[in-house]
Design a protein around this motif. Structure first.
Motif, PDB file in Angstrom:
ATOM      1  N   MET A   1       0.833  -1.200   0.000  1.00 41.49           N
ATOM      2  CA  MET A   1       0.000   0.000   0.000  1.00 41.49           C
ATOM      3  C   MET A   1       0.874   1.260   0.000  1.00 41.49           C
ATOM      4  O   MET A   1       0.595   2.237  -0.698  1.00 41.49           O
ATOM      5  N   ARG A   2       1.928   1.230   0.813  1.00 46.97           N
ATOM      6  CA  ARG A   2       2.810   2.377   0.878  1.00 46.97           C
ATOM      7  C   ARG A   2       3.475   2.650  -0.463  1.00 46.97           C
ATOM      8  O   ARG A   2       3.663   3.802  -0.860  1.00 46.97           O
ATOM      9  N   HIS A   3       3.842   1.568  -1.156  1.00 42.96           N
ATOM     10  CA  HIS A   3       4.489   1.744  -2.462  1.00 42.96           C
ATOM     11  C   HIS A   3       3.529   2.387  -3.460  1.00 42.96           C
ATOM     12  O   HIS A   3       3.928   3.216  -4.278  1.00 42.96           O
ATOM     13  N   ARG A   4       2.257   2.000  -3.403  1.00 48.27           N
ATOM     14  CA  ARG A   4       1.270   2.587  -4.313  1.00 48.27           C
ATOM     15  C   ARG A   4       1.077   4.073  -4.024  1.00 48.27           C
ATOM     16  O   ARG A   4       0.961   4.887  -4.948  1.00 48.27           O
ATOM     17  N   VAL A   5       1.028   4.418  -2.741  1.00 52.25           N
ATOM     18  CA  VAL A   5       0.883   5.828  -2.375  1.00 52.25           C
ATOM     19  C   VAL A   5       2.105   6.618  -2.841  1.00 52.25           C
ATOM     20  O   VAL A   5       1.978   7.730  -3.390  1.00 52.25           O
ATOM     21  N   ALA A   6       3.293   6.035  -2.644  1.00 51.08           N
ATOM     22  CA  ALA A   6       4.515   6.708  -3.069  1.00 51.08           C
ATOM     23  C   ALA A   6       4.536   6.883  -4.581  1.00 51.08           C
ATOM     24  O   ALA A   6       4.932   7.941  -5.096  1.00 51.08           O
ATOM     25  N   ASP A   7       4.111   5.854  -5.318  1.00 53.99           N
ATOM     26  CA  ASP A   7       4.064   5.958  -6.779  1.00 53.99           C
ATOM     27  C   ASP A   7       3.063   7.020  -7.227  1.00 53.99           C
ATOM     28  O   ASP A   7       3.326   7.782  -8.167  1.00 53.99           O
ATOM     29  N   ALA A   8       1.909   7.071  -6.553  1.00 50.04           N
ATOM     30  CA  ALA A   8       0.891   8.059  -6.919  1.00 50.04           C
ATOM     31  C   ALA A   8       1.397   9.478  -6.666  1.00 50.04           C
ATOM     32  O   ALA A   8       1.195  10.378  -7.480  1.00 50.04           O
ATOM     33  N   VAL A   9       2.083   9.670  -5.547  1.00 52.63           N
ATOM     34  CA  VAL A   9       2.635  10.990  -5.238  1.00 52.63           C
ATOM     35  C   VAL A   9       3.710  11.365  -6.252  1.00 52.63           C
ATOM     36  O   VAL A   9       3.780  12.513  -6.725  1.00 52.63           O
ATOM     37  N   ILE A  11       3.955  10.330  -9.358  1.00 53.01           N
ATOM     38  CA  ILE A  11       3.300  10.643 -10.628  1.00 53.01           C
ATOM     39  C   ILE A  11       2.677  12.030 -10.585  1.00 53.01           C
ATOM     40  O   ILE A  11       2.773  12.808 -11.547  1.00 53.01           O
ATOM     41  N   LEU A  12       2.046  12.368  -9.467  1.00 48.97           N
ATOM     42  CA  LEU A  12       1.428  13.691  -9.318  1.00 48.97           C
ATOM     43  C   LEU A  12       2.479  14.795  -9.396  1.00 48.97           C
ATOM     44  O   LEU A  12       2.283  15.810 -10.082  1.00 48.97           O
ATOM     45  N   VAL A  13       3.591  14.606  -8.700  1.00 51.81           N
ATOM     46  CA  VAL A  13       4.670  15.598  -8.734  1.00 51.81           C
ATOM     47  C   VAL A  13       5.220  15.734 -10.151  1.00 51.81           C
ATOM     48  O   VAL A  13       5.494  16.848 -10.631  1.00 51.81           O
ATOM     49  N   VAL A  15       3.624  15.176 -12.988  1.00 53.98           N
ATOM     50  CA  VAL A  15       2.635  15.865 -13.827  1.00 53.98           C
ATOM     51  C   VAL A  15       2.655  17.366 -13.562  1.00 53.98           C
ATOM     52  O   VAL A  15       2.638  18.181 -14.501  1.00 53.98           O
ATOM     53  N   VAL A  16       2.699  17.733 -12.288  1.00 51.28           N
ATOM     54  CA  VAL A  16       2.728  19.157 -11.935  1.00 51.28           C
ATOM     55  C   VAL A  16       3.989  19.816 -12.480  1.00 51.28           C
ATOM     56  O   VAL A  16       3.976  20.969 -12.928  1.00 51.28           O
ATOM     57  N   THR A  17       5.104  19.088 -12.463  1.00 55.47           N
ATOM     58  CA  THR A  17       6.370  19.635 -12.942  1.00 55.47           C
ATOM     59  C   THR A  17       6.398  19.781 -14.455  1.00 55.47           C
ATOM     60  O   THR A  17       6.878  20.789 -14.991  1.00 55.47           O
ATOM     61  N   VAL A  18       5.851  18.792 -15.147  1.00 46.74           N
ATOM     62  CA  VAL A  18       5.933  18.773 -16.612  1.00 46.74           C
ATOM     63  C   VAL A  18       4.852  19.631 -17.264  1.00 46.74           C
ATOM     64  O   VAL A  18       5.043  20.124 -18.381  1.00 46.74           O
ATOM     65  N   PHE A  19       3.730  19.844 -16.577  1.00 44.78           N
ATOM     66  CA  PHE A  19       2.608  20.550 -17.197  1.00 44.78           C
ATOM     67  C   PHE A  19       2.971  21.935 -17.718  1.00 44.78           C
ATOM     68  O   PHE A  19       2.573  22.297 -18.834  1.00 44.78           O
ATOM     69  N   PRO A  20       3.701  22.776 -16.971  1.00 48.39           N
ATOM     70  CA  PRO A  20       4.066  24.095 -17.539  1.00 48.39           C
ATOM     71  C   PRO A  20       4.879  23.980 -18.824  1.00 48.39           C
ATOM     72  O   PRO A  20       4.707  24.806 -19.740  1.00 48.39           O
ATOM     73  N   ILE A  21       5.749  22.977 -18.901  1.00 42.65           N
ATOM     74  CA  ILE A  21       6.535  22.785 -20.122  1.00 42.65           C
ATOM     75  C   ILE A  21       5.624  22.370 -21.275  1.00 42.65           C
ATOM     76  O   ILE A  21       5.763  22.849 -22.409  1.00 42.65           O
TER      77      ILE A  21
END
Length: 277
Positions: A1-9, A11-13, A15-21
């Motif tokens: 479960m922890r690994h899934r949460v870490a992966d989701a976080v 991925i979110l980071v 996406v937020v980083t790449v979106f402006p580019i």
């Protein structure tokens, strides 16, 4: 479960980083009507290269590009050389003012760049009267200032890499008859190359993206302006050309990406550590 949460976080980071580019590149490809539309969409069905042609057609664009490249690469080369020698001196040798020098490096990193702009302007102006090539309206002034700002970070970072090299390696080379110069350039330099790659990325990006010092020190010599100055052409009193701004910004990121790809292997190794005992 922890690994899934870490992966989701993660991925979110990402996406937020790449979106402006992504939005920058999308805006560079969108027609002007879609850019200024009251209902912006994260896609376009009618991509165009008109904004890129407009950016490349700016008078002096090639010259600005070359000036930025010369300044950035010169800063990278000089900072790597000076930081390497300084890191070796501060790590391998003990002298009375070593602690003071390290504290001064930290203080230099704490002072805001904006607070130093005016004093640096007068210093560069006065220095140019006695030292040719580093006064106002010269590329040398930009190289000198960026070198001064990149060295504290580079020296602090390289100290860790030099300290990670066992002194026994140098002692063994000395026993084998190697000179100090040979030890520096044929033993230490290759071993801390990952750290040099990491600091080079910082130095290159800082010098390449600079606008403040380029606008402050290059007053009348338009032939010595750097690439960020080309963006001012698209800022107009009545309405900004956002397509041209985004296209020029996209073109500005290409050299950074190329430089990153060039040193990426060393950079990954540098983030992981220098050498092991």
């Amino acid at each position: 479960m922890r690994h899934r949460v870490a992966d989701a976080v993660a991925i979110l980071v990402a996406v937020v980083t790449v979106f402006p580019i992504y939005w920058m590149l999308l805006s560079a490809l969108k027609p002007t009507g879609e850019i200024v539309s009251a209902d912006p969409r994260p896609w376009t069905l009618h991509p165009t290269l008109e904004h890129f042609r407009s950016a490349l057609g700016v008078s002096g664009f090639g010259r600005y590009f070359l000036n930025s490249l010369v300044v950035a690469l010169t800063v990278v080369a000089l900072s790597a050389l000076v930081a390497f020698l300084a890191a070796v001196a501060l790590t391998r040798y003990r002298f009375r003012t070593r602690g003071t020098i390290l504290v001064l490096f930290l203080i230099a990193q704490m002072v805001p760049v904006e607070a130093l702009t005016i004093p640096l302007f007068f210093q560069i102006r006065d220095l140019g009267r006695t030292v040719p090539g580093v006064g106002l309206n010269t590329l040398g002034s930009l190289v000198l200032v960026h070198l001064a700002f990149s060295l504290p970070f580079a020296i602090w970072m390289l100290r860790g890499f030099v300290a990670a090299v066992p002194p026994e390696v140098e002692e063994a080379a000395t026993v084998d008859g190697a000179s100090r110069f040979t030890i520096l350039w044929r033993i230490l330099f290759p071993l801390i190359a990952p750290g040099l790659a990491a600091t080079s990325i910082f130095s290159f990006i800082t010098a390449w993206n600079d606008f403040l010092f380029a606008k402050t020190f290059i007053i009348s010599a338009t032939e010595n302006q750097t690439l960020p100055a080309a963006l001012l052409v698209f800022f107009k009193p009545d309405e900004n050309d956002w397509g041209g701004i985004m296209a020029a910004s996209t073109l500005m990121t290409v050299p950074v990406l190329v430089f990153f790809v060039f040193v990426r292997r060393r950079l990954v190794a540098g983030l992981g550590g220098a050498v092991k005992d």
